[in-house]
Design an enzyme around this catalytic site. Sequence first.
Site, PDB file in Angstrom:
ATOM      1  N   SER A 154      -6.204  -2.625  -7.571  1.00  0.00           N
ATOM      2  CA  SER A 154      -5.711  -3.537  -8.649  1.00  0.00           C
ATOM      3  C   SER A 154      -6.315  -5.076  -9.239  1.00  0.00           C
ATOM      4  O   SER A 154      -6.671  -5.099  -7.755  1.00  0.00           O
ATOM      5  CB  SER A 154      -4.078  -3.890  -8.126  1.00  0.00           C
ATOM      6  OG  SER A 154      -3.453  -4.622  -9.316  1.00  0.00           O
ATOM      7  N   TYR A 167       2.752  -7.461  -2.737  1.00  0.00           N
ATOM      8  CA  TYR A 167       1.481  -6.668  -3.892  1.00  0.00           C
ATOM      9  C   TYR A 167       0.001  -6.719  -3.723  1.00  0.00           C
ATOM     10  O   TYR A 167      -0.912  -6.488  -3.136  1.00  0.00           O
ATOM     11  CB  TYR A 167       2.267  -6.604  -4.531  1.00  0.00           C
ATOM     12  CG  TYR A 167       1.059  -4.904  -6.096  1.00  0.00           C
ATOM     13  CD1 TYR A 167       1.466  -3.878  -5.973  1.00  0.00           C
ATOM     14  CD2 TYR A 167       0.488  -6.163  -7.062  1.00  0.00           C
ATOM     15  CE1 TYR A 167       1.385  -3.448  -7.011  1.00  0.00           C
ATOM     16  CE2 TYR A 167       0.181  -5.729  -7.390  1.00  0.00           C
ATOM     17  CZ  TYR A 167      -0.106  -3.769  -7.815  1.00  0.00           C
ATOM     18  OH  TYR A 167      -0.214  -2.665  -8.650  1.00  0.00           O
TER      19      TYR A 167
END
Length: 264
Positions: A154, A167
């Site tokens: 990501s 995350y």
Amino acid sequence: MSSEENVLSKSHNPETGLVAVVTGAGGGIGRAACLKLSESGFKIVAVDFNTSSGEETVNLISEHGGEGLFLQADVTKEEDVERYTKATVEAYGRIDVFFNNAGVLQKFSLLENLETTEFDRVMNVNVRGSFLGLKKVLAIMNAQGFGSIINTASTAGIRAEHSMSAYTASKHAVIGLTKAAAIEYVRKGIRVNAICPGGVDTALTQSVPMMMQESGYTPEEFPNMRIGRFAEPSEIAEMVDFLASDKSRYITGSIIAVDGGLTL
């Protein structure tokens, strides 16, 4: 022809039938990648925790003239990962490409307020799940002498995302695993790369505004899509397809942002 070229030719001989395993195949980027790889001639093994959405992906593959099978699995359980990798080899005899894609977002929270159970949940799926997939598939690819692995990281693996510490940590870890695997297997005919999507128009990201509302905080930089829009899942799938192909045969250990300039 060099030994490396022999390996590449062996891995992408259409007569043998190319096989791609995709986790998180039930929707979003995973489903788009399944359809694109199928279009490129791969037989697809679609892996997802959700049976109905996973089977729907395989039905869509069939409707478009492709071949695939669905395997239900929890990517955090080693026995499930062992089962879907073994089932793939039993069905097709090989794994040419592994799109190690399954992942989850976290609930928006400042780090001091982040529940330990939420941290564990995110790390379990995003890091342990990625590790287990790599562990089992690398063993198969090492034995066969070829393969391409694409991990989904990501933009949060390149920079920090506000109120998403778990995350962010998990995706930094995926990038670390990608580089470690790439250097360990660089002379074994196996390539390992990671893609770093930014905002993608999926059910997962569509939940972000509500999550922000529930958290009571919206980072001032959100949304910051420099290109002016979110990506379509199919646009991310194009990069997956490229990294799965021999067109990327000299690329390994790369961390590729597919983010519309978000990380500039």
